[in-house]
Design an enzyme around this catalytic site. Structure first.
Site, PDB file in Angstrom:
ATOM      1  CE  LYS A 160      -1.583   2.550   3.183  1.00  0.00           C
ATOM      2  NZ  LYS A 160      -1.253   3.762   2.404  1.00  0.00           N
TER       3      LYS A 160
ATOM      4  CD  GLU B  56      13.378   4.193   7.608  1.00  0.00           C
ATOM      5  OE1 GLU B  56      13.359   5.025   8.542  1.00  0.00           O
ATOM      6  OE2 GLU B  56      13.267   4.502   6.423  1.00  0.00           O
TER       7      GLU B  56
ATOM      8  CB  CYS C 204      13.048   9.243   8.316  1.00  0.00           C
ATOM      9  SG  CYS C 204      13.622   8.093   7.093  1.00  0.00           S
TER      10      CYS C 204
ATOM     11  CD  GLU D 202      10.695  12.437  11.758  1.00  0.00           C
ATOM     12  OE1 GLU D 202       9.606  11.966  12.127  1.00  0.00           O
ATOM     13  OE2 GLU D 202      11.470  11.844  10.986  1.00  0.00           O
TER      14      GLU D 202
HETATM   15  P1  ADP Z   1       3.700  10.710   7.223  1.00  0.00           P
HETATM   16  O1  ADP Z   1       3.341  11.597   8.376  1.00  0.00           O
HETATM   17  O2  ADP Z   1       5.096  10.824   6.783  1.00  0.00           O
HETATM   18  O3  ADP Z   1       2.700  10.729   6.118  1.00  0.00           O
HETATM   19  P2  ADP Z   1       2.568   8.260   8.118  1.00  0.00           P
HETATM   20  O4  ADP Z   1       3.133   7.320   9.092  1.00  0.00           O
HETATM   21  O5  ADP Z   1       1.288   8.953   8.476  1.00  0.00           O
HETATM   22  O6  ADP Z   1       3.722   9.272   7.816  1.00  0.00           O
HETATM   23  O7  ADP Z   1       2.338   7.586   6.714  1.00  0.00           O
HETATM   24  C1  ADP Z   1       3.171   6.602   6.170  1.00  0.00           C
HETATM   25  C2  ADP Z   1       2.315   5.545   5.543  1.00  0.00           C
HETATM   26  O8  ADP Z   1       1.482   5.008   6.561  1.00  0.00           O
HETATM   27  C3  ADP Z   1       1.380   6.022   4.440  1.00  0.00           C
HETATM   28  O9  ADP Z   1       1.301   5.015   3.448  1.00  0.00           O
HETATM   29  C4  ADP Z   1       0.051   6.131   5.137  1.00  0.00           C
HETATM   30  O10 ADP Z   1      -1.058   5.929   4.277  1.00  0.00           O
HETATM   31  C5  ADP Z   1       0.127   4.987   6.115  1.00  0.00           C
HETATM   32  N1  ADP Z   1      -0.743   5.090   7.292  1.00  0.00           N
HETATM   33  C6  ADP Z   1      -1.058   6.187   8.002  1.00  0.00           C
HETATM   34  N2  ADP Z   1      -1.868   5.856   9.024  1.00  0.00           N
HETATM   35  C7  ADP Z   1      -2.093   4.526   8.945  1.00  0.00           C
HETATM   36  C8  ADP Z   1      -2.835   3.574   9.715  1.00  0.00           C
HETATM   37  N3  ADP Z   1      -3.549   3.941  10.786  1.00  0.00           N
HETATM   38  N4  ADP Z   1      -2.798   2.283   9.335  1.00  0.00           N
HETATM   39  C9  ADP Z   1      -2.083   1.896   8.250  1.00  0.00           C
HETATM   40  N5  ADP Z   1      -1.365   2.736   7.503  1.00  0.00           N
HETATM   41  C10 ADP Z   1      -1.352   4.029   7.833  1.00  0.00           C
END
Ligand code: ADP
Length: 473
Positions: free
Chosen positions: A169, A245, A279, A376
């Site tokens: 995804k 990561e 990161c 961050e």
């Molecule tokens: P950023 O703040 O850098 O966008 P995230 O951790 O929110 O970092 O996002 C990284 C990935 O995690 C993206 O693919 C996002 O769609 C996914 N993501 C965010 N929230 C969830 C969740 N609750 N469950 C699964 N995937 C998630």
């Protein structure tokens, strides 16, 4: 037909996940919104595909992965244009990302042939001990928008090399380059079901499927620490292997004896790459008090020269932030840092271009108690602290729950070893501002993650060790 046109022809839908250019808000196109049932179906297909893919020889898998690598390289500029369009980074950086992303496919294609096991000296007469490395099975991965190509290949290439199949995804902001990778993978001969991209507007719901489906044996995630913790918790029920990561808060230390020109050059690339949205970007600068003013003068002069703009325009060094939420967050961090006593030496506000652009910023006169030390930043903002002693700066550098990358500059041989060993980080750049390469293990300690990506260690994340005791000999 260009890669972009063929993506439109194949993946464009009327409703679903709408993709926008962060530099100007333009709508690129809309892609499919996978339902829970469709993702479950992709996992079941991946399981069927795994049964065949895992029985190919390493050499056969290597040949197909190598073809995928060649196609990625052939399409470098088209892929880079897609990355810039959906994530905003300057084209030169996007081209660099495609090469970096492709390097994992090349590396793990080669490693596919070297997944060696062991013969362990036996403990009793008439017995033998054999240790195999076997592919773990179907893996899932959830990837971020800031390296939309490389964060996929860094996970998928070792998984496929080991014999696993993968359901991925991508981030909501950047599904197009992910789909382009899928398209090239199919063209390279990666069999149906072995590598599947599922796009969605609902990461929470789809994330649950990818972390709880019993067929998925491993999840690899790159993203924020908060989401990583949630995914680990969700994966616990079916005891999946995890690679995480996560976030970083990288210190960048410049000792009194450092080559200041080299330190400034390292600081620029480490901080402002991808507008500060990686990161491993330097997050806190610690400069020895005797060279503080000199360093700031040179650093400020170089940053003041940066061209800010659309990543697709020639000469752009700093592109937009990914979206409105990102720019609001950076704005708030800077406001709070200033309220806590920091001085704005450069920038400090939204760029006059408007939209998602923020001025490259330097904050000085900061106390280590300033709130920004624990954040961050994920934006083009460099807070610069003054320090007196090696012990003090190591303490300050380690004073964070994160432990991904750290950097320091010195010419003193003894200090190189002392500081490198004392830093509680998974990766340390010594007189270097960028540490990423496919040949070295990438990953963090503490709340920055679990596991390593790239290098000869990276493939182990996708294998299980099987020990067999053979008797009656
Ligand atoms: P950023 O703040 O850098 O966008 P995230 O951790 O929110 O970092 O996002 C990284 C990935 O995690 C993206 O693919 C996002 O769609 C996914 N993501 C965010 N929230 C969830 C969740 N609750 N469950 C699964 N995937 C998630």
């Amino acid at each position: 037909m260009t890669l972009y046109d063929s993506l439109i022809a194949e993946y464009r839908t009327d409703t679903g996940l709408s993709v926008e250019n962060p530099a100007n808000g333009d709508h690129l196109f809309t892609v499919k919104n996978y339902s829970v049932a469709e993702v479950e179906n992709a996992i079941e297909n991946a399981d069927i595909a795994f049964k065949k893919w895992s029985t190919l020889t390493g050499k056969a898998r290597a040949a197909i992965l190598r073809t995928w690598y060649d196609l990625i390289i052939e399409n470098q500029h088209a892929l880079a244009a897609l990355i810039t369009a959906e994530c905003g980074k300057p084209l030169t950086e996007a081209n660099g990302e495609v090469l970096y992303g492709a390097s994992f496919v090349e590396w793990f294609a080669e490693e596919a042939k070297r997944l060696y096991g062991d013969i362990v000296p036996h403990h009793a007469d008439g017995k033998r001990i054999m240790v195999l490395k076997q592919p773990i099975g179907v893996i899932s991965a959830i990837t971020p928008w800031n390296f939309p190509v490389a964060m996929i290949t860094r996970k998928v290439a070792p998984a496929l090399a080991a014999g696993c199949s993968a359901v991925i995804k991508p981030a909501e902001a950047t599904p197009l380059s992910a789909l382009a990778l899928e398209k090239l993978a199919i063209k390279a001969g990666i069999p149906e079901g072995v590598f599947k991209i599922v796009t969605t507007t609902d990461p929470v719901e789809i994330g649950k499927v990818l972390t709880t489906h019993p067929t998925v044996r491993k999840i690899s995630f790159t993203g924020s620490t908060a989401v990583g913790k949630l995914l680990m918790a969700q994966s616990a029920d079916t005891v999946k292997k995890v690679s995480m990561e996560l976030g970083g808060n990288a210190p960048f230390i410049v000792f009194e004896d450092a080559d200041i020109e080299a330190a400034v050059a390292g600081a620029l690339i480490s901080k402002y790459r991808n507008a500060g949205q990686t990161c491993v970007c330097a997050n806190r600068f610690y400069v020895h008090e005797n060279i503080y003013d000199n360093f700031i003068e040179k650093f400020t002069a170089a940053v003041a020269d940066f061209t800010v703009g659309d990543g697709a325009d020639e000469g752009t060094v700093v592109g937009p932030l990914i979206n409105e939420a990102a720019i609001n967050k950076v704005e708030e961090l800077v406001e709070n840092a200033v309220a806590d006593g920091a001085t704005v030496a450069l920038g400090g506000k939204r760029h006059t271009i408007g939209g998602n652009f923020y001025e490259p910023t330097l904050l000085t006169n900061i106390d280590h108690t300033n709130s920004i030390t624990q954040a961050e930043i994920f934006g083009p903002v460099a807070p610069i602290f003054k320090f007196k002693t090696e012990d003090d700066v190591i303490c300050m550098a380690n004073d964070t729950p994160y432990g991904l990358a750290a950097y320091f500059y010195t010419k003193d041989m003894g200090r190189m070893f002392r500081v490198m060993e004392a830093l509680e980080y998974g990766m340390v750049g010594v007189n270097e501002g960028v540490v990423s390469t496919e040949v070295a293990p990438f990953g963090g300690v503490k709340e920055s993650g679990i596991g390593r990506e790239g290098s000869r260690y990276g493939i182990d994340e996708y294998t299980e060790i099987k020990y067999s005791l053979i008797g009656g000999i």
